[in-house]
Design an enzyme around this catalytic site. Structure first.
Site, short mmCIF file in Angstrom:
data_model
loop_
_atom_site.label_atom_id
_atom_site.label_comp_id
_atom_site.label_asym_id
_atom_site.label_seq_id
_atom_site.Cartn_x
_atom_site.Cartn_y
_atom_site.Cartn_z
N PHE A 1 0.82 -1.21 0.00
CA PHE A 1 0.00 0.00 0.00
C PHE A 1 0.85 1.25 0.00
O PHE A 1 2.08 1.20 0.08
CB PHE A 1 -0.97 0.00 1.19
CG PHE A 1 -0.32 0.12 2.55
CD1 PHE A 1 0.29 -0.97 3.16
CD2 PHE A 1 -0.33 1.34 3.23
CE1 PHE A 1 0.88 -0.85 4.42
CE2 PHE A 1 0.26 1.46 4.49
CZ PHE A 1 0.86 0.36 5.09
N TYR B 1 3.15 -4.93 8.41
CA TYR B 1 2.67 -3.95 9.39
C TYR B 1 2.24 -4.57 10.71
O TYR B 1 1.98 -3.85 11.68
CB TYR B 1 1.62 -3.02 8.75
CG TYR B 1 2.37 -1.92 8.02
CD1 TYR B 1 2.60 -0.69 8.61
CD2 TYR B 1 2.98 -2.19 6.80
CE1 TYR B 1 3.37 0.27 7.98
CE2 TYR B 1 3.75 -1.23 6.16
CZ TYR B 1 3.95 0.00 6.76
OH TYR B 1 4.73 0.94 6.16
N GLY C 1 9.78 -2.32 1.13
CA GLY C 1 8.48 -2.44 0.48
C GLY C 1 7.41 -2.09 1.51
O GLY C 1 7.58 -2.39 2.69
N LYS C 2 6.35 -1.45 1.07
CA LYS C 2 5.27 -1.12 2.02
C LYS C 2 4.25 -2.26 1.96
O LYS C 2 3.20 -2.15 1.31
CB LYS C 2 4.65 0.22 1.61
CG LYS C 2 4.54 1.18 2.76
CD LYS C 2 4.13 2.55 2.33
CE LYS C 2 3.17 3.17 3.30
NZ LYS C 2 3.60 3.22 4.69
N ILE C 3 4.62 -3.37 2.59
CA ILE C 3 3.89 -4.63 2.46
C ILE C 3 2.89 -4.78 3.61
O ILE C 3 3.28 -4.65 4.78
CB ILE C 3 4.91 -5.79 2.44
CG1 ILE C 3 5.80 -5.66 1.21
CG2 ILE C 3 4.21 -7.14 2.47
CD1 ILE C 3 7.01 -6.55 1.19
#
Ligand code: PY5
Length: 328
Positions: A37, A164, A158-160
Site C-alpha cells: 500500500f 505492518y 516495500g510497504k507490504i
C-alpha cells in the site's frame, strides 16, 4: 483515527460507490498479508481554494516497486494511478486535508501461500485526515522490545501489508505503556525507525538518519527533509547507523512520515531530548514543511499536484477514460 468513510473508491478498474468496494473473506491478501500500500496526503489551501496532493508521483513509483517485490503485475503506470487519484478526489470534492490510500492485493479466493500466479487488484480510497500522532508538539518515545523486520525475512523497503504486524506490535506496546510512539531497533541493535515513520536525530548541528540499508522504509518525507535541510537551512544530513544511546544524548530528535508529518521527540524513555522542548531545527523544518505542502512556496510547487485546477481537467481528458468507468 475513526472518521468519515469515503463516498467512492477505485475498485477493479473503475470508480464505484464506496459500499460496493468489497472483498471476500477468502481473499489471499486478507489471509496471508500479500498486499502492499501507500499513504499519500492531500492538503487544502484556503486562499487558493485548492487541494494539493504532495509528491504523488514518488508515492506511486514506490507503490509499483512494492508491487514488484510481491511479483505483482499491473497494467497501470505511475501516471495512470496519479490521474485516477485526481479523478477520485474530484468526485469526493474534499475541501479539507485528506489521506489517500492506494492498496494492491492478491485477490484470489484460494488456500495456499505463494506470491506467483495469482490475480492482483488495485484499490484506492481517500478520507479526510488530521493528525496521526496526537502529541505533535513533543512526543514521548520509547525503544521497543520488538525488532524491525529484516530484508531477508520481509523487506522493510516495500510497504507490504503483512509487514505492518511488526509496526502494530511496536505501536501498541508503546501506547499501552503510556508513550506516544515507539523507536524500533533492527536485528543489529541499530536504530531503524518509528513504528510507521522515519527518524532523525541532531548532534552538533548535523542531522543524522539511518541509511536505507538499515531495514527502513525509504521514506518520501525523509527525502524531503534531507533536501529542505540542505537547501533552505544549510544543514547537512549524514546517513549512517545510529546507536540507541546516541538518541538519549541527541540535541534534537524527530519523526517524519506522510501520516506523522514532522513531530519532535522531546523525551525518550523518560529522558529529556536536549532541553526537553521542541528544538530550533525541527521547528524550522516543520514551518517549512507545512508551508510547502500547501503549495505556498513557488520553488517546491512542483511537489504539489492541484486537484481542482483546469490543467488537471485537461490532463484527465487524455487519461484512460475506459478505466475510470463511471465518469459522468
Ligand atoms: N517508515 C514506515 C514503516 C512507514 O510506514 C512510513 C509511512 C514511513 C517510514 C514514512 O514514509 P513516507 O515519508 O514515505 O510516508 N507510513 C504510512 C504513512 O502514511 C502509514 C501510516 C499508517 O505515514
Amino acid at each position: 483515527m475513526a472518521g468519515k468513510l469515503p463516498t467512492y473508491a477505485f475498485f477493479k478498474g473503475t470508480i464505484v460507490p464506496f459500499s460496493e468496494a468489497k472483498i471476500s473473506v477468502m481473499t489471499h491478501a486478507l489471509n496471508y498479508g500479500t498486499g502492499c500500500f501507500e499513504g499519500i496526503r492531500a492538503y487544502w489551501n484556503d486562499q487558493e481554494e485548492q487541494l494539493f496532493v504532495f509528491r504523488m508521483r514518488e508515492h506511486y513509483e514506490r507503490f509499483l516497486n512494492s508491487m514488484r517485490l510481491l511479483l505483482m503485475q499491473t497494467p497501470y503506470t505511475a501516471d495512470d494511478l496519479c490521474q485516477i487519484t485526481i479523478e477520485l478526489l474530484r468526485r469526493e470534492g474534499y475541501r479539507e486535508d485528506a489521506y489517500i490510500r492506494p492498496l494492491a492485493y492478491k485477490a484470489d479466493e484460494i488456500i495456499g501461500v505463494r506470491l506467483h500466479g495469482l490475480q492482483d487488484e488495485i484499490a484506492i480510497f481517500a478520507v479526510p485526515f488530521g493528525l496521526y500522532v496526537e502529541n505533535d508538539q513533543g512526543a514521548h518515545a520509547t525503544f521497543s522490545s520488538w525488532r524491525r523486520i529484516s530484508d531477508n525475512a520481509i523487506p522493510a523497503r516495500g510497504k507490504i501489508t503483512g509487514a505492518y504486524i511488526n509496526s502494530a506490535f511496536a505501536k501498541s506496546e508503546a501506547l499501552l505503556n503510556g508513550y506516544d510512539e515507539a523507536i524500533v531497533l533492527n536485528e543489529n541493535g541499530h536504530v531503524a525507525e518509528g513504528s510507521a515513520e522515519n527518524i532523525f536525530i541532531v548532534r552538533d548541528g548535523v542531522l543524522i538518519t539511518p541509511p536505507v540499508t538499515e531495514n527502513i522504509l525509504e521514506g518520501i518525507t525523509r527525502k524531503t527533509v534531507i533536501e529542505l535541510a540542505h537547501e533552505e537551512l544549510g544543514i547537512e544530513t549524514v546517513e549512517r547507523p545510529i546507536d540507541r544511546t546516541e538518541c538519549y544524548l541527541a540535541d534534537e530528535a524527530f519523526f517524519v512520515g506522510t501520516g506523522v508529518q514532522i513531530v519532535a521527540i522531546t523525551r525518550i524513555d523518560h529522558r529529556p531530548v536536549g532541553t526537553g522542548q521542541m528544538g530550533p531545527i525541527v521547528r524550522a523544518l516543520r514551518d517549512l514543511y507545512f508551508t510547502i505542502v500547501r503549495g505556498k512556496v513557488a520553488k517546491y510547487r512542483h511537489w504539489c499536484t492541484p486537484v481542482y485546477e483546469p490543467e488537471a481537467t485537461s490532463t484527465l481528458s487524455q487519461a484512460r477514460q475506459p478505466a475510470l468507468g463511471t465518469r459522468s
